[in-house]
Design a protein around this motif. Sequence first.
Motif, PDB file in Angstrom:
ATOM      1  N   LEU A 188       9.230   1.198 -10.433  1.00 37.92           N
ATOM      2  CA  LEU A 188       8.251   2.344 -10.594  1.00 37.92           C
ATOM      3  C   LEU A 188       9.123   3.738 -10.151  1.00 37.92           C
ATOM      4  O   LEU A 188       8.413   4.860 -10.269  1.00 37.92           O
ATOM      5  N   ARG A 189      10.143   3.610  -9.456  1.00 38.21           N
ATOM      6  CA  ARG A 189      11.053   4.738  -8.593  1.00 38.21           C
ATOM      7  C   ARG A 189      10.132   5.527  -7.764  1.00 38.21           C
ATOM      8  O   ARG A 189      10.149   6.625  -7.839  1.00 38.21           O
ATOM      9  N   ALA A 190       9.469   4.606  -7.012  1.00 35.66           N
ATOM     10  CA  ALA A 190       8.418   5.228  -5.962  1.00 35.66           C
ATOM     11  C   ALA A 190       9.142   5.797  -4.807  1.00 35.66           C
ATOM     12  O   ALA A 190      10.029   5.142  -4.358  1.00 35.66           O
ATOM     13  N   PRO A 191       8.478   6.868  -4.444  1.00 36.10           N
ATOM     14  CA  PRO A 191       8.989   7.585  -3.336  1.00 36.10           C
ATOM     15  C   PRO A 191       8.676   7.050  -2.108  1.00 36.10           C
ATOM     16  O   PRO A 191       7.800   7.481  -1.400  1.00 36.10           O
ATOM     17  N   PRO A 209      13.427   4.855  -3.959  1.00 35.37           N
ATOM     18  CA  PRO A 209      13.085   4.172  -2.865  1.00 35.37           C
ATOM     19  C   PRO A 209      14.313   4.011  -1.934  1.00 35.37           C
ATOM     20  O   PRO A 209      15.590   3.868  -2.565  1.00 35.37           O
ATOM     21  N   VAL A 210      14.330   3.649  -0.672  1.00 37.77           N
ATOM     22  CA  VAL A 210      15.418   3.333   0.113  1.00 37.77           C
ATOM     23  C   VAL A 210      15.016   2.419   1.242  1.00 37.77           C
ATOM     24  O   VAL A 210      13.970   2.252   1.863  1.00 37.77           O
ATOM     25  N   HIS A 263       0.980  -1.137  -0.216  1.00 36.55           N
ATOM     26  CA  HIS A 263      -0.053   0.104   0.014  1.00 36.55           C
ATOM     27  C   HIS A 263       0.961   1.098   0.057  1.00 36.55           C
ATOM     28  O   HIS A 263       0.588   2.432  -0.559  1.00 36.55           O
ATOM     29  N   ALA A 264       1.867   1.181   0.604  1.00 37.93           N
ATOM     30  CA  ALA A 264       2.953   2.380   0.918  1.00 37.93           C
ATOM     31  C   ALA A 264       3.507   2.696  -0.796  1.00 37.93           C
ATOM     32  O   ALA A 264       3.654   3.825  -0.943  1.00 37.93           O
ATOM     33  N   VAL A 265       3.648   1.441  -1.235  1.00 39.27           N
ATOM     34  CA  VAL A 265       4.124   1.737  -2.903  1.00 39.27           C
ATOM     35  C   VAL A 265       3.365   2.273  -3.625  1.00 39.27           C
ATOM     36  O   VAL A 265       3.326   3.027  -4.359  1.00 39.27           O
TER      37      VAL A 265
END
Lengths: 333, 348
Positions: free
Chosen positions: A156-159, A223-224, A115-117
């Motif tokens: 997706l290079r999601a934040p 992401p990290v 869900h976070a992604v």
Amino acid sequence: MEPLPAEELLGLYALMTEVRHLDRAAVAWQRQGIIPGYAPLLGQEAAQVGSGFAMDRTLDFAFPTYREMGVARALDVDMTGYMATHKASWHGGLYNPVTSRLAPIQAVVAGSVLHAVGWAHGQTLAGESGAALSYFGDGASSQGDVHEAMNFAAILRAPVVFFVQNNGWAISVPTEKQVAGGSVAARGAGYGIPGVTIDGNDIEAVVHTTRWALERARSGQGPVLIEALTYRRGPHSTADDPGRYRTLDEERESAGPDPMERLRDRILGAGIADMEALAGMEREAAAAVDQVRIKLTGLGTQPGAEMFNFVFQESTDSLNQQAEQWRKESDHD
Amino acid sequence: MTETTYAQSATGAEVHTTHIQEPRVLSMQQALNTALDEILASNTKALVFGEDVGHLGGVFRVTDGLQAKHGSSRVFDTPLAESGILGLAAGLAMAGFTPLPEVQFDGFAYPAINQIVCQIARLNYRSRGTMPMPITLRVPSFGGIRAPEHHGESLEALFAHVPGLKVVSPADPHQAYHLLRYAAASPDPVIFMEPKARYWQKAPVEAAPGDDLAGARIARHGRHLTLVAWGAMVARCLQVAELAAEDGIDVEVLDLRWLSPIDGVTLAESVGRTRRAVVVHEAPLTSGLGAEVAQLITASCFDTLRSPVERVTGFDVPYPSGDLEDEYVPNVDRILYGIQRVLEYKRG
């Protein structure tokens, strides 16, 4: 690493003090029959308060599991509403997750990581600059959804920042029997995302690393994965008996210095505050926790009709009929 | 021009009513593609994603051309992981989007059950209505195309049993077009089961739905008994009705459409008139949706029923390999036998 400003250290100490008081109180409330169960976070205060404190509550959003009371407090969530989940008032708690920037408490290990992604990718699509902070543990890292979440996030290079609290135990199973290779953070390399291991009991390290990771995510660098090494000093829950799988000597040896004592020594050592000031914080924390107890015991039960009211946005005839029958056949109007 | 307003988007996004302007003859695949195109055009928060739905246009080409038209941000390929697709959908819904994910085949929904059942179906409840899940999950469903294992499953009873989900299946291109637009406007999660055996048959799609999309519909009026079906079985029941008519048996065919919630009113009205019913589905017999339908009919029509409700279904076996699927999926003969049983029933 720049030391945190004195006022931030004091603010963090005040938060950690209140969290510890509330955590200890909740265990007592379970013993007293005020709440049916609780999952203590004793020993994880620095990891939780520090990471929650690092968030920008106007931009970011946190996705907890069920042991993130310290995060909730750092985000200034209504603590009566939060603790209501442990009073068995409502599964997700009674706080408003949207305005609190904290998704509903949920009990499925690793259930909220994806869900976070998704939320984070939504920030990208909407042209907004918030980052998601996903909380899970060493046990959850075994779930397939965590792999899918990290792979999706990297593609997706999601934040999103994955914040793993490795507290040494998944109920009775220690990390060495849980995490092959010994490090969750090392798995970041496989996804091409930075994986950082930190001392999760060093609150300055937690704040700095989480801020860095959130800023990096917000600025579009992807992401990290942070693995905060900490220790679950208490039982898994009030129904658990750690004596069946670890000795007190082992606990003392593995737990290391108490994160609260470490921050206290740091504050006193730097002359930021004296014992008297810290004792004042203890009194304020005790008073705040007492207010939570008063409100929590005064909550009563939710109206039974709520069982039916929140299943759908647009309810169905069948469900309405069941609700009607329940009303007729029960004493609850 | 006919105006059809399906509903407001759950997320409050502006929903315009662009839609088919005049009757067109389309396959179900084309009708679904047209509906998705219009949903994307009219709801700026709508997103289409899943495995191979982007450049390829989906393995059934239902999303053909949508990425080129609406861009790769709004129509995108995901990694090959169904739990990931549905978990992503939940998070996007929390962020205010209207996700229309695709799971490529029915059997591929099994790996996503955790996210569908434990998360999507419950988040509105868990969040006390503050986090709606306006997700329409498209699932090419049911059998009939001689596909490999896990490509011919009928999952409606599994999903219908889960509180918080709505389940619908279109029977023809007209139903597919209007029901998909209706589902996409729903503020609640909808499992949209597309009968893959019916993707390529063409039929007229009218501009107006023609009836209340929220319930069942009578696909063929008859006097002697009601066949209750959904998805691909509706066309088969219509075929059976034509054959039965040659013997003077006047069969009504009720297309249930919504498998959760079931339209008990239309069901009672139909069987109240015909006084006999046969439920037909591809899913296995035991605890299949036919049992639920039979109970609803019995509860509403007990006094007037002339026979017990019959079921003609798949068997309690794993969906068989292609060579045997014609033995498994209810065929014309087995449905005719079911009709015979209700017509010849004698009270003991």
